[in-house]
Structure formats: structure tokens, C-alpha cells
Design a protein around this motif. Sequence first.
Motif, short mmCIF file in Angstrom:
data_model
loop_
_atom_site.label_atom_id
_atom_site.label_comp_id
_atom_site.label_asym_id
_atom_site.label_seq_id
_atom_site.Cartn_x
_atom_site.Cartn_y
_atom_site.Cartn_z
N TRP A 134 0.98 -1.00 -0.05
CA TRP A 134 0.13 -0.54 0.33
C TRP A 134 1.00 1.24 -0.23
CZ3 TRP A 134 0.26 3.60 4.76
CH2 TRP A 134 0.39 3.34 5.28
N THR A 135 0.29 2.39 -0.48
CA THR A 135 0.93 3.70 -0.90
C THR A 135 -0.33 4.49 -0.23
OG1 THR A 135 2.40 3.34 -2.22
CG2 THR A 135 2.06 5.38 -2.01
N ALA A 136 0.07 5.27 0.80
CA ALA A 136 -0.97 6.73 1.70
C ALA A 136 -0.58 8.07 0.49
CB ALA A 136 -1.20 6.60 2.84
N LEU A 137 -1.16 8.30 0.14
CA LEU A 137 -0.74 9.59 -1.08
C LEU A 137 -1.91 10.75 0.10
CD1 LEU A 137 -2.17 8.86 -4.46
CD2 LEU A 137 -0.16 8.39 -3.52
N ARG A 138 -0.47 11.57 0.75
CA ARG A 138 -0.44 12.19 2.09
C ARG A 138 -0.62 13.36 0.88
NH1 ARG A 138 1.81 11.21 7.31
NH2 ARG A 138 0.73 8.69 8.37
N ASN A 139 -1.80 14.07 0.54
CA ASN A 139 -1.46 15.54 -0.20
C ASN A 139 -1.88 16.25 0.64
OD1 ASN A 139 -1.72 13.79 -2.17
ND2 ASN A 139 -3.84 13.45 -2.70
N GLY A 140 -1.09 17.86 0.13
CA GLY A 140 -1.28 18.52 1.09
C GLY A 140 -3.12 19.23 0.43
N PHE A 141 -2.46 20.04 2.12
CA PHE A 141 -4.90 21.26 1.20
C PHE A 141 -4.65 20.87 0.59
CE2 PHE A 141 -8.06 22.43 3.69
CZ PHE A 141 -8.07 22.16 4.61
N TYR A 142 -5.78 21.23 -0.56
CA TYR A 142 -6.25 21.48 -1.36
C TYR A 142 -6.35 22.88 -1.91
CZ TYR A 142 -6.20 16.08 -2.01
OH TYR A 142 -6.16 15.41 -2.55
N ALA A 143 -5.33 24.03 -2.41
CA ALA A 143 -5.46 25.21 -2.16
C ALA A 143 -7.15 25.88 -2.50
CB ALA A 143 -4.36 25.74 -3.38
N HIS A 144 -7.38 25.08 -4.50
CA HIS A 144 -8.45 25.75 -4.42
C HIS A 144 -10.06 26.35 -2.98
CE1 HIS A 144 -10.64 21.95 -3.37
NE2 HIS A 144 -11.11 22.06 -3.35
N THR A 145 -9.68 25.46 -2.45
CA THR A 145 -10.61 25.72 -1.41
C THR A 145 -10.29 27.70 -0.63
OG1 THR A 145 -8.78 25.03 0.71
CG2 THR A 145 -10.68 23.89 0.11
N LEU A 146 -9.29 27.89 -0.48
CA LEU A 146 -8.63 29.32 -0.64
C LEU A 146 -9.79 29.76 -0.37
CD1 LEU A 146 -5.10 29.21 -0.40
CD2 LEU A 146 -6.17 29.39 1.50
N ALA A 147 -10.37 30.19 -1.48
CA ALA A 147 -11.36 31.36 -2.33
C ALA A 147 -12.22 31.17 -1.35
CB ALA A 147 -12.12 30.93 -3.34
N TRP A 148 -12.86 30.31 -0.09
CA TRP A 148 -14.24 31.12 1.05
C TRP A 148 -13.00 30.20 2.55
CZ3 TRP A 148 -14.47 26.21 4.45
CH2 TRP A 148 -13.58 25.31 3.60
N MET A 149 -11.86 30.11 1.80
CA MET A 149 -11.09 30.05 3.44
C MET A 149 -10.92 31.30 4.09
SD MET A 149 -10.54 26.85 5.38
CE MET A 149 -9.46 27.09 6.34
N LEU A 150 -10.48 32.78 2.96
CA LEU A 150 -10.01 33.57 3.96
C LEU A 150 -11.60 34.82 3.69
CD1 LEU A 150 -7.34 34.32 0.85
CD2 LEU A 150 -7.20 34.05 2.70
N GLY A 151 -12.73 33.34 3.27
CA GLY A 151 -13.75 35.22 4.18
C GLY A 151 -13.65 36.13 2.74
N PRO A 152 -15.06 36.78 3.42
CA PRO A 152 -15.53 38.53 2.34
C PRO A 152 -14.09 39.60 2.46
CG PRO A 152 -16.39 38.20 4.93
CD PRO A 152 -15.03 37.06 5.02
N TRP A 153 -12.99 39.14 2.28
CA TRP A 153 -11.92 39.74 2.77
C TRP A 153 -12.36 40.65 1.50
CZ3 TRP A 153 -9.84 40.93 -1.95
CH2 TRP A 153 -8.81 40.19 -2.90
N ARG A 154 -13.28 41.37 0.41
CA ARG A 154 -13.11 41.96 -1.01
C ARG A 154 -13.99 43.25 -0.09
NH1 ARG A 154 -11.25 40.87 -6.01
NH2 ARG A 154 -11.93 38.19 -6.18
#
Length: 285
Positions: A134-154
Motif C-alpha cells: 500500500w501507498t498513502a498519498l498524503r496530499n497537501g491541503f487543497y488550495a482551491h479551498t482558499l477562495a472561501w477559507m479567506l472569507g469576505p475580504w473583498r
Amino acid sequence: MITITGATGALNGRTVDHLLQNVDPSELTVVVRDPARAERFATRGVAVRRGDYADPEGLPSAFEGADRLLLVSSNDQSADAVALHAAAVRAAASAGVGHVLYTSHQGAHEASPFAPARDHAATEALLADSGLPWTALRNGFYAHTLAWMLGPWRETGVVSVPADGPVSWTSREDAAEAAALLLVRDDLPTGPVVLTATDAPRFADLARWVGEAAHREVGVEAVDEDEWVQRAIAAGQPAGAARFTLGIFRAAAGGFFAGTDPALRDLLGREPVTAKGIVQSFARD
């Protein structure tokens, strides 16, 4: 035969797309809950089988003949993910799968404040005890989620966070391509493989970068956890989802997402996409 589960999802679907650039479709099988949604693969000659982790009796036949099996992790927050993964691992062993690759997550640890990270750690333990390669692909936290993780900064000019810490934000597209490259290698690594971008910025860095791209000042503020959750709920996020997201910030502050590794860069043969490039691209939109 290479078999891929979850191929109608964004991650493993793109992995199949990458495989089809170099692998004959007759050598691929996708296992999905709804075969009708996999028509785009079927029309190209990929075998489509029905399989559902929640229906373990049908999984061994879905995995039959797999030399390499890519198991996608469950993303259902209401489900017992470890039990679902355990059913898939048992089925893989029953089917005599040659090697299992599992889409895990950087920071997989039983002590993580982020619930999926604990599930990934438990699943990796199941794989280790399964007798399967077996191999576990420990992917980094997916960057596309930053669009909502950063909140209403605009609107506010501020990125509000309940905690800050380094995160090696990683492109999901890069992770999908890396999985495809690993699936066709003769020498698969065993155990966890960390696949991350090469830097791990803090939210303070991200706020500065979106400000630079938007040509305005964007600050960062620390907010009490309860206040942050209440703000998220007031903005329309369900209470359960807000508390789930809070675990991401807690884990970041605890250093669970801080590590970087050259493995992804080495696999791709180029620098992975960076968090700076991603946040600045959507800041310009």
C-alpha cells in the motif's frame, strides 16, 4: 489493470484524465456509485463498474483484476469514513489487488484537531494491517479551498481567522497528476508519501498577497473561536460546517499542515503550483 474509485469526483476524475494521455483505455477500470455519471470514460473505452463503499458485498467483484487500485477517501462528513474505508480495504484484500494507493492527507494523525486527519490516520493503520502492499498519498491541503477559507475580504478588507499557522496549500490538479504518474511506475513506494507544494505560508502571508494582487490593503485579524463560528453561521454557513472548518485552523496552528516535501516537485518534473499564485489569480478576478 489500473482501477480507480471515485472517478466522477474532481480529484480522481482528473487522475483518470491524466492516465488516458499515456495508458490504453483497455487497461483502465473506474469504479463509481453511479455508472451513468462515468459515461465520458465509457465512451473512450474505459471499463465502468458499479461500486459503493457502503455496499461492501459488491466491492470485491468491482476490484477484481486490479494490479493497482486507487482508493479515494470518503468526503461525506456525516458518514463513518473509517468504516467505509475498512470495507474497501477488506474488499481489496479479498479481490487479490496487487497494490493499493489511498488518497490520504498531509497531517494524518490520531491527535489532529481536524477530524478527517484522524480518519486518514486510522485508514492508514488499516492498510498497514491488511497484508496488502500500500501507498498513502498524503496530499497537501487543497488550495482551491482558499477562495472561501479567506472569507469576505473583498468587503471587509480583512482576513479574519480563529487561529493561524503554516499550511502547504497544494493544487488538487497537481495531486491528481502525481497520482497518475505513480500508478504507472514500476517501483511504487510503500507507506505514506507526502505530496505538497514547496512552501507553507500563513494566513497573514495570504492576506498580504491578495492585497498586492487587488491593489489594496488587506489585513489579518485574530478572532475568538466562538465569534468566528457565529460570524460564519451569520454569513450562511451551516453550524456543523463552520465547526468542521474550525478544525482546519486549529490543526494549522498546531503545525499539522506545516511540512513540505520535494516528492511532488520531483514527480511532476516542475515546481508545483503555489498558494501565492492561486490567491493572486482569484484576487484579480
